[in-house]
Design a protein around this motif. Structure first.
Motif, PDB file in Angstrom:
ATOM      1  N   GLY A  31     -49.998   7.074 -10.664  1.00  0.00           N
ATOM      2  CA  GLY A  31     -48.495   7.116 -11.153  1.00  0.00           C
ATOM      3  C   GLY A  31     -48.626   6.616 -12.517  1.00  0.00           C
ATOM      4  O   GLY A  31     -49.394   6.496 -13.274  1.00  0.00           O
ATOM      5  N   ALA A  32     -47.220   6.085 -12.927  1.00  0.00           N
ATOM      6  CA  ALA A  32     -47.010   5.647 -14.342  1.00  0.00           C
ATOM      7  C   ALA A  32     -45.987   4.506 -14.293  1.00  0.00           C
ATOM      8  O   ALA A  32     -45.360   4.403 -13.422  1.00  0.00           O
ATOM      9  CB  ALA A  32     -46.545   6.899 -14.992  1.00  0.00           C
ATOM     10  N   LEU A  33     -46.137   3.490 -15.260  1.00  0.00           N
ATOM     11  CA  LEU A  33     -45.183   2.628 -15.475  1.00  0.00           C
ATOM     12  C   LEU A  33     -44.531   2.641 -16.674  1.00  0.00           C
ATOM     13  O   LEU A  33     -45.150   2.942 -17.673  1.00  0.00           O
ATOM     14  CB  LEU A  33     -45.921   1.247 -15.559  1.00  0.00           C
ATOM     15  CG  LEU A  33     -46.596   0.677 -14.116  1.00  0.00           C
ATOM     16  CD1 LEU A  33     -47.648  -0.191 -14.338  1.00  0.00           C
ATOM     17  CD2 LEU A  33     -45.471   0.365 -13.013  1.00  0.00           C
ATOM     18  N   PHE A  34     -43.326   2.544 -16.609  1.00  0.00           N
ATOM     19  CA  PHE A  34     -42.355   2.647 -17.941  1.00  0.00           C
ATOM     20  C   PHE A  34     -42.060   1.072 -18.353  1.00  0.00           C
ATOM     21  O   PHE A  34     -41.346   0.358 -17.415  1.00  0.00           O
ATOM     22  CB  PHE A  34     -41.158   3.550 -17.755  1.00  0.00           C
ATOM     23  CG  PHE A  34     -40.498   3.610 -18.909  1.00  0.00           C
ATOM     24  CD1 PHE A  34     -40.591   4.432 -19.871  1.00  0.00           C
ATOM     25  CD2 PHE A  34     -39.024   2.855 -19.013  1.00  0.00           C
ATOM     26  CE1 PHE A  34     -39.816   4.474 -21.202  1.00  0.00           C
ATOM     27  CE2 PHE A  34     -38.300   2.795 -19.814  1.00  0.00           C
ATOM     28  CZ  PHE A  34     -38.549   3.687 -21.004  1.00  0.00           C
ATOM     29  N   ASP A  88     -36.984  -6.045 -21.050  1.00  0.00           N
ATOM     30  CA  ASP A  88     -37.319  -6.380 -19.846  1.00  0.00           C
ATOM     31  C   ASP A  88     -37.478  -5.693 -18.789  1.00  0.00           C
ATOM     32  O   ASP A  88     -37.807  -6.067 -17.479  1.00  0.00           O
ATOM     33  CB  ASP A  88     -36.377  -7.743 -19.589  1.00  0.00           C
ATOM     34  CG  ASP A  88     -36.462  -8.679 -20.513  1.00  0.00           C
ATOM     35  OD1 ASP A  88     -37.512  -8.665 -21.171  1.00  0.00           O
ATOM     36  OD2 ASP A  88     -35.345  -9.616 -20.743  1.00  0.00           O
ATOM     37  N   GLN A  89     -37.113  -4.257 -18.968  1.00  0.00           N
ATOM     38  CA  GLN A  89     -37.158  -3.372 -17.790  1.00  0.00           C
ATOM     39  C   GLN A  89     -38.538  -2.685 -17.381  1.00  0.00           C
ATOM     40  O   GLN A  89     -39.146  -2.268 -18.406  1.00  0.00           O
ATOM     41  CB  GLN A  89     -36.333  -2.245 -18.274  1.00  0.00           C
ATOM     42  CG  GLN A  89     -34.892  -2.458 -18.772  1.00  0.00           C
ATOM     43  CD  GLN A  89     -33.870  -2.641 -17.690  1.00  0.00           C
ATOM     44  OE1 GLN A  89     -33.962  -1.892 -16.748  1.00  0.00           O
ATOM     45  NE2 GLN A  89     -33.041  -3.620 -17.562  1.00  0.00           N
ATOM     46  N   VAL A  90     -38.691  -2.466 -16.287  1.00  0.00           N
ATOM     47  CA  VAL A  90     -39.841  -1.955 -15.679  1.00  0.00           C
ATOM     48  C   VAL A  90     -39.525  -0.741 -14.749  1.00  0.00           C
ATOM     49  O   VAL A  90     -38.752  -1.255 -13.798  1.00  0.00           O
ATOM     50  CB  VAL A  90     -40.916  -2.957 -15.120  1.00  0.00           C
ATOM     51  CG1 VAL A  90     -42.296  -2.192 -14.875  1.00  0.00           C
ATOM     52  CG2 VAL A  90     -41.176  -4.257 -15.923  1.00  0.00           C
ATOM     53  N   PHE A  91     -40.106   0.090 -14.954  1.00  0.00           N
ATOM     54  CA  PHE A  91     -39.673   1.328 -13.950  1.00  0.00           C
ATOM     55  C   PHE A  91     -41.139   1.870 -13.411  1.00  0.00           C
ATOM     56  O   PHE A  91     -42.090   2.294 -14.340  1.00  0.00           O
ATOM     57  CB  PHE A  91     -38.974   2.444 -14.583  1.00  0.00           C
ATOM     58  CG  PHE A  91     -38.694   3.509 -13.624  1.00  0.00           C
ATOM     59  CD1 PHE A  91     -38.168   3.427 -12.375  1.00  0.00           C
ATOM     60  CD2 PHE A  91     -39.346   5.030 -14.126  1.00  0.00           C
ATOM     61  CE1 PHE A  91     -38.213   4.499 -11.511  1.00  0.00           C
ATOM     62  CE2 PHE A  91     -38.909   6.022 -13.156  1.00  0.00           C
ATOM     63  CZ  PHE A  91     -38.550   5.778 -11.777  1.00  0.00           C
ATOM     64  N   ALA A  92     -41.475   2.123 -11.995  1.00  0.00           N
ATOM     65  CA  ALA A  92     -42.783   2.481 -11.462  1.00  0.00           C
ATOM     66  C   ALA A  92     -42.271   3.891 -10.997  1.00  0.00           C
ATOM     67  O   ALA A  92     -41.545   3.788  -9.955  1.00  0.00           O
ATOM     68  CB  ALA A  92     -43.291   1.350 -10.508  1.00  0.00           C
TER      69      ALA A  92
END
Ligand code: AMP
Length: 311
Positions: free
Chosen positions: A206-209, A213-217
């Motif tokens: 997958g991908a991480l954004f 301070d925000q992280v979206f997986a």
């Protein structure tokens, strides 16, 4: 809103455990613009040689890709030869023949200079900046790079990163660029180098954004048939940027949907060799797989009475 891509148009020769395809249509800008054209028009800047068939140019033009920035030079088109072993996450480059790409000097047609969304595909970081010098007031600039530039042109790449809003890299490139093994730490360090946001592509994982301070997986689609990973990264970026340009927005919600759409488009690309799957891909298929992605990671609130009393 307008979307510009600058990158390679190539003939790829690809070997995977599932087959071999010599001299098929490829290149970072080709994958990007084919994917992004699912959402709207794309302006292409690239170079090909006099051996490049007109039918490939017509294919792009028919999809709404503006090819007035595709220049034809005497000589041979860029060629890349790669092999994937059973670990399909890693491409082994066997041959790179720059040919006319060695003299590539991206000059934007006047009509491209007002482009609002810009994708600088994996090219020399000096050239990436020369493109930015020609764009008047972009809304969002994204770029890609690779291990070769990170090691051989690091200072130039750092200058480019200062002018970029969003960087796309894979996990090995993120580690190499940051000099840090842990991906979260590496991302934090990269975000101090210029980009406001970072997408780390992790192949079948997958991908991480990352932004502030925000992280979206986002997970990857669990594919049962994967034939050729070539172009996955560029079609991810094409789906992502195509959607952004279509909405004209760059807020957090749009970014999250863009990440998932990038993954959806890339998951189709790898189902067949070259651009074959993208050629027939429809919006209905994209929507159906997007809905499957939503189901894939959806889960309910926790029942609080599960905890032992007093805990
Ligand atoms: P990816 O999306 O990362 O799999 O990118 C694959 C595409 O990148 C292939 O179609 C190649 O033609 C192209 N490519 C490979 N090496 C280079 C390079 N050094 N410069 C520009 N494009 C390249």
């Amino acid at each position: 809103m307008s979307l510009l891509v600058v990158g390679s148009v190539a003939f790829d020769s690809v070997e995977t455990p599932f087959g071999h395809r010599p001299e098929v249509l490829g290149g970072s800008a080709t994958y990007f613009s084919t994917a992004a054209s699912l959402f709207g028009p794309v302006r292409l800047v690239a170079v090909v040689g006099d051996d490049f068939p007109e039918q490939h140019v017509a294919f792009l033009a028919e999809r709404g890709v503006d090819v007035s920035g595709l220049s034809r030079r005497p000589g041979r088109t860029f060629r890349w030869k790669g092999r994937y072993d059973f670990d399909l996450n890693n491409a082994h480059t066997l041959e790179t023949h720059l040919n006319v790409f060695a003299e590539f000097d991206p000059v934007l047609p006047e009509a491209y200079r007002d482009s609002k969304f810009v994708f600088l595909a994996n090219i020399d970081p000096d050239l990436q900046r020369s493109v930015l010098d020609q764009v008047k007031s972009p809304r969002l600039v994204a770029c890609d790079t690779m291990n070769f530039w990170i090691t051989s042109k690091r200072e130039s790449l750092l200058k480019t990163l200062k002018r970029v809003d969003l960087l796309f890299v894979n996990d090995a490139e993120a580690r190499q660029l940051a000099g840090e093994h842990n991906i979260v730490q590496a991302a934090r360090r990269i975000l101090t180098l210029g980009p406001r946001a970072l997408v780390v592509k992790r192949g079948e994982y997958g991908a991480l954004f990352f932004s502030g301070d925000q992280v979206f997986a986002a997970s990857a689609y669990p594919l049962s048939a994967l034939f050729d990973p070539t172009g996955a990264g560029d079609s991810f970026a094409g789906g992502f940027m195509g959607y952004l340009a279509r909405t004209g927005k760059v807020d957090a919600g749009v970014m999250r949907r863009a990440i998932v759409l990038g993954g959806v488009v890339a998951s189709f690309t790898v189902e067949q060799f070259s651009l074959d799957r993208l050629r027939t891909l429809t919006s209905a298929e994209i929507q159906a797989r997007y809905a499957e992605f939503q189901q894939l990671s959806r889960f309910d609130d926790l029942e609080l009475d599960l905890f032992a009393p007093g805990r």
